[in-house]
Design an enzyme around this catalytic site. Structure first.
Site, PDB file in Angstrom:
ATOM      1  N   LYS A  54     -40.439 -31.521  22.268  1.00 40.19           N
ATOM      2  CA  LYS A  54     -41.587 -30.702  22.643  1.00 40.19           C
ATOM      3  C   LYS A  54     -41.381 -29.250  22.223  1.00 40.19           C
ATOM      4  CE  LYS A  54     -43.105 -33.561  26.530  1.00 40.19           C
ATOM      5  NZ  LYS A  54     -43.254 -33.625  28.002  1.00 40.19           N
ATOM      6  N   SER A  70     -39.979 -29.277  28.233  1.00 36.55           N
ATOM      7  CA  SER A  70     -39.463 -29.948  29.418  1.00 36.55           C
ATOM      8  C   SER A  70     -40.099 -31.324  29.527  1.00 36.55           C
ATOM      9  CB  SER A  70     -39.774 -29.125  30.677  1.00 36.55           C
ATOM     10  OG  SER A  70     -39.150 -29.683  31.816  1.00 36.55           O
ATOM     11  N   ASP A  71     -39.340 -32.253  30.082  1.00 34.84           N
ATOM     12  CA  ASP A  71     -39.855 -33.591  30.316  1.00 34.84           C
ATOM     13  C   ASP A  71     -39.175 -34.176  31.542  1.00 34.84           C
ATOM     14  OD1 ASP A  71     -41.658 -35.712  28.982  1.00 34.84           O
ATOM     15  OD2 ASP A  71     -39.854 -36.822  29.550  1.00 34.84           O
ATOM     16  N   GLN A  72     -39.898 -35.048  32.235  1.00 35.01           N
ATOM     17  CA  GLN A  72     -39.353 -35.682  33.432  1.00 35.01           C
ATOM     18  C   GLN A  72     -39.570 -37.189  33.356  1.00 35.01           C
ATOM     19  OE1 GLN A  72     -41.341 -35.633  37.478  1.00 35.01           O
ATOM     20  NE2 GLN A  72     -39.642 -34.216  37.838  1.00 35.01           N
TER      21      GLN A  72
END
Length: 194
Positions: A54, A70-72
């Site tokens: 990203k 950011s990623d979750q």
């Protein structure tokens, strides 16, 4: 002293609200990234790969910037709990999570598009869901509409009532952007916080 632009490679309202807490000027942009996990990829590896992708996806538009990706991924072992998208899927996820501990692994990447230097950190938070009744699950989904949240629960809202406890080093990671790790990364790039 040169201060690079700060770019949040996300259109998530939750991440934007978290980043606003640091009091730094920033812009947001949408990264065009396929968020599907790779074949055989662990949930942790998915979150960390996507955070980097990203940030790098928008670097061409911002050649002299610090870019946050950011990623979750919410998971129990290798079982993933993605954004449900529908009330029915949210209800099914919460049924499955009832009485279980779910790890929300949130990765953050800070990419310096001028130097090519990137920092990456993954921050897990484990949330123990209490035993939920069908009526509680349905009332929660109806009231909070958590259709755009991994794991179908918003801990910053009414979703906190679904939990027995949380364990982790950074409560903001559970919401979607680990500010303790990000602050450390920004300071390493010469940004003064506070």
């Amino acid at each position: 002293m040169h201060t690079p632009r700060l770019i949040l490679a996300s259109t998530s309202v939750y991440r934007r609200e978290l980043l606003e807490r640091l009091g730094l000027p920033f812009e947001t942009t949408r990264p065009e990234v396929d968020e599907a996990p790779l074949n055989g990829e662990s949930p942790v590896a998915t979150a960390e790969r996507l955070a980097v992708e990203k940030a790098r996806a928008v670097a061409g538009r911002f050649p002299d910037a610090l870019i946050i990706g950011s990623d979750q991924v919410a998971h129990r072992g290798n079982e993933r709990f993605d954004k449900p998208g529908t009330a029915e899927r949210a209800i099914a996820q919460l049924r499955s999570m009832s009485g279980n501990s779910i790890t929300f692994h949130t990765a953050v990447c800070l990419f310096n598009s001028r130097t090519g230097y990137s920092q990456l950190e993954g921050v897990p938070v484990t949330a123990r869901f209490r035993e939920l009744t069908e009526a509680e699950i349905r009332r929660y989904v109806e009231r909070e509409q958590p259709l755009d949240c991994a794991g179908s629960a918003k801990s910053e809202g009414l979703g906190i009532s679904l939990l027995d406890h949380m364990r982790g080093d950074d409560p903001t990671a559970l919401i979607g952007l680990p500010l303790i790790a990000l602050s450390r990364m920004l300071r390493a790039e010469g940004i003064q916080i506070p």
